[in-house]
Design an enzyme around this catalytic site. Structure first.
Site, PDB file in Angstrom:
ATOM      1  CG  HIS A   1       7.021  29.560  12.283  1.00 39.21           C
ATOM      2  ND1 HIS A   1       8.255  29.421  13.150  1.00 39.21           N
ATOM      3  CD2 HIS A   1       6.828  30.154  10.787  1.00 39.21           C
ATOM      4  CE1 HIS A   1       8.427  30.830  12.090  1.00 39.21           C
ATOM      5  NE2 HIS A   1       7.435  31.290  10.885  1.00 39.21           N
ATOM      6  CB  SER A   2      10.910  27.675  10.829  1.00 36.77           C
ATOM      7  OG  SER A   2      12.156  28.028  10.483  1.00 36.77           O
ATOM      8  CG  MET A   3      13.708  23.647  13.675  1.00 33.22           C
ATOM      9  SD  MET A   3      13.573  22.620  15.307  1.00 33.22           S
ATOM     10  CE  MET A   3      12.936  24.585  16.526  1.00 33.22           C
ATOM     11  N   GLY A   4      10.111  23.341  13.441  1.00 36.12           N
ATOM     12  CA  GLY A   4       9.058  23.078  13.250  1.00 36.12           C
ATOM     13  C   GLY A   4       8.781  21.882  12.851  1.00 36.12           C
TER      14      GLY A   4
ATOM     15  CG  HIS B   1      10.557  33.105   8.778  1.00 36.46           C
ATOM     16  ND1 HIS B   1      10.817  32.090   7.970  1.00 36.46           N
ATOM     17  CD2 HIS B   1      11.252  32.599   9.994  1.00 36.46           C
ATOM     18  CE1 HIS B   1      10.669  30.510   8.212  1.00 36.46           C
ATOM     19  NE2 HIS B   1      11.285  31.264   9.887  1.00 36.46           N
TER      20      HIS B   1
END
Length: 235
Positions: free
Chosen positions: A71-74, A216
């Site tokens: 997710h996102s930065m992941g 998000h």
């Protein structure tokens, strides 16, 4: 049945998948989430956290090939993990996540977006190695379609975010390119503009591009629909 490894984004932890894990299990899958170094219950000093250590944590959690959801930065650590050990990853799934572009760090990729909604909420910490999101702004950025209880849960668990992993490009090559991958665009995302998400997903195969009409944080706002979509992707 599929195995899922769920990897959180910036300032989050394994806690954010609280509702998605049982939804995946109800569909017959095995699912677990991890805390990246310096997040959640992991006590790695923030000044020692790097993108390499993030990727190490992903690989350490894989005892069998799994669908790895970032997710996102992941999106950055799961990509580096795939470059190192493609045989341990059945598929990468980018959930409104950053897909590394050659030579660009996550911080540089964020600046590729047409707008910068996160910038006003970023607060640098006095330690010089981390930041946090303004808790007064976080609900509207990340959780605007979540219940009040879920927002309170998230705000109680948000943590400081090490800077170094977001300032490091991801070295990717043929090993990474050999791993199947999918993208889920969150069309009502107020943190990473959907326009940038569509750009990052543009070179994915058409059948590997998906969308949800959520914020998000679909893992909290609509975990049942997210699990159903991950089920279809894994199938």
């Amino acid at each position: 049945m599929a195995r899922f490894l769920l990897v959180h984004g910036a300032a989050h932890g394994a806690w954010c998948w609280r509702d998605t894990i049982p939804a995946l299990q109800a569909l017959g899958h095995v699912a677990r989430a991890i805390d990246l170094p310096g997040h959640g219950a992991d006590t790695t000093p923030l000044g020692q956290v790097t993108l390499d250590r993030y990727a190490d944590a992903v690989l350490d959690a894989l005892d069998a090939p799994a669908v790895v959801v970032g997710h996102s930065m992941g999106g950055y650590p799961i990509s580096v993990a795939a470059e190192r050990a493609p045989d341990r990853i059945a598929r990468l799934v980018y959930l409104c996540a950053y897909v590394p572009w050659s030579g660009l760090s996550l911080a540089e990729m964020r600046r590729e977006a047409p707008t910068q909604p996160l910038v006003p909420a970023i607060r640098r910490n006095d330690d010089g190695v981390s930041m946090h999101f303004d808790p007064a702004m976080a609900p509207d950025l990340f959780y605007h379609d979540c219940t009040d209880a879920s927002v309170a849960f998230a705000l109680a668990n948000l943590c400081d975010q090490p800077l170094a992993p977001m300032q490091t490009p991801a070295p990717l090559g043929n090993a990474y390119a050999s791993v199947p991958r999918s993208y889920i665009v969150c069309e009502d995302d107020r943190a990473i503009p959907p326009a940038l998400q569509h750009r990052m997903a543009a070179d994915f195969a058409p059948e590997d591009r998906h969308s949800m009409n959520t914020s998000h944080s679909p893992f909290l706002s609509d975990p049942t629909a997210l699990a159903a979509l991950l089920n279809r992707i894994a199938g």
